[in-house]
Design an enzyme around this catalytic site. Sequence first.
Site, PDB file in Angstrom:
ATOM      1  N   GLU A   1       0.860  -1.184   0.000  1.00  0.00           N
ATOM      2  CA  GLU A   1       0.000   0.000   0.000  1.00  0.00           C
ATOM      3  C   GLU A   1       0.893   1.230   0.000  1.00  0.00           C
ATOM      4  O   GLU A   1       1.768   1.378   0.857  1.00  0.00           O
ATOM      5  CB  GLU A   1      -0.911   0.026   1.240  1.00  0.00           C
ATOM      6  CG  GLU A   1      -2.089  -0.920   1.149  1.00  0.00           C
ATOM      7  CD  GLU A   1      -3.058  -0.781   2.323  1.00  0.00           C
ATOM      8  OE1 GLU A   1      -2.838   0.081   3.189  1.00  0.00           O
ATOM      9  OE2 GLU A   1      -4.033  -1.552   2.368  1.00  0.00           O
TER      10      GLU A   1
ATOM     11  N   ASP B   1      -5.652   9.878   8.998  1.00  0.00           N
ATOM     12  CA  ASP B   1      -4.296   9.481   9.369  1.00  0.00           C
ATOM     13  C   ASP B   1      -3.915  10.030  10.733  1.00  0.00           C
ATOM     14  O   ASP B   1      -4.211  11.170  11.066  1.00  0.00           O
ATOM     15  CB  ASP B   1      -3.285   9.989   8.328  1.00  0.00           C
ATOM     16  CG  ASP B   1      -3.505   9.363   6.962  1.00  0.00           C
ATOM     17  OD1 ASP B   1      -4.041   8.241   6.929  1.00  0.00           O
ATOM     18  OD2 ASP B   1      -3.156   9.983   5.949  1.00  0.00           O
TER      19      ASP B   1
END
Length: 272
Positions: free
Chosen positions: A49, A60
């Site tokens: 990824e 995030d």
Amino acid sequence: MSRIASTFSALKSQGRKALIPYVTAGFPFADITPELMHSMVAGGADVIELGVPFSDPSADGPVIQKAGEKALALGIGLAQVLEMVRVFRQKDGTTPVVLMGYANPVERYDIKHGGSATESAFIRDAAQAGVDGVLIVDYPPEECVEFAARLRAHNMDLIFLLAPTSTSARMAQVAEVASGYVYYVSLKGVTGAGTLDVDAVEAMLPRIRQHVKVPVGVGFGIRDAATAKAIGKVADAVVIGSKIIQLIENQPRDKVATVARDFLKEIRAALD
């Protein structure tokens, strides 16, 4: 069959689990990503990824946010990320690569590179670069039917996040459009936060599998071999991101790839 689907199929026939590391493209050095990707494959990665840096990454945690900020400061955008995948593909034609990011850079790319109502410049260029899957954090599944179909036409998968708060209705919506695998975010909140409750993950997976027929990867909070092994017993894949970013962020350039490889070797040994 997509490269992601055939990877999971091969692993299943061997009774093994997929190891999926995440790194932010262009971190910690602008030109290191293809080399880092190869080293992660050498360490046992089955799928990679690649995070596309974005200025407002709502899902995030601080570790990946900081990595994204550094990559942006180094001039890394979606066009540069696609070039990294092209370079990686010169030596590796088999390991699936998933781009993980947000809608805004994709939409901006389409405007800048001549996307039209019938063709997405991003999808065209991602396919040509050798991308296998796309995970757009802020694309809701009900708005993704056409996007998913266009990706599938280029043999790419659309991957979705599911969370402990996901309802059965949301899982059913995801199942309509998801392919490749789904990524179960095993903690409420942002990436890299808190500790992982393996029992809670194990309890959730049958619910997910009632709806979703693709493999289920689990991430957010996996930092070591013991946790990876425990998750590997119940999930189809283990996703590790924040820990890798932390390990490489202060390394000298010539140590980044080896540090990532050696860490993944430990995880791979625990999973196998």
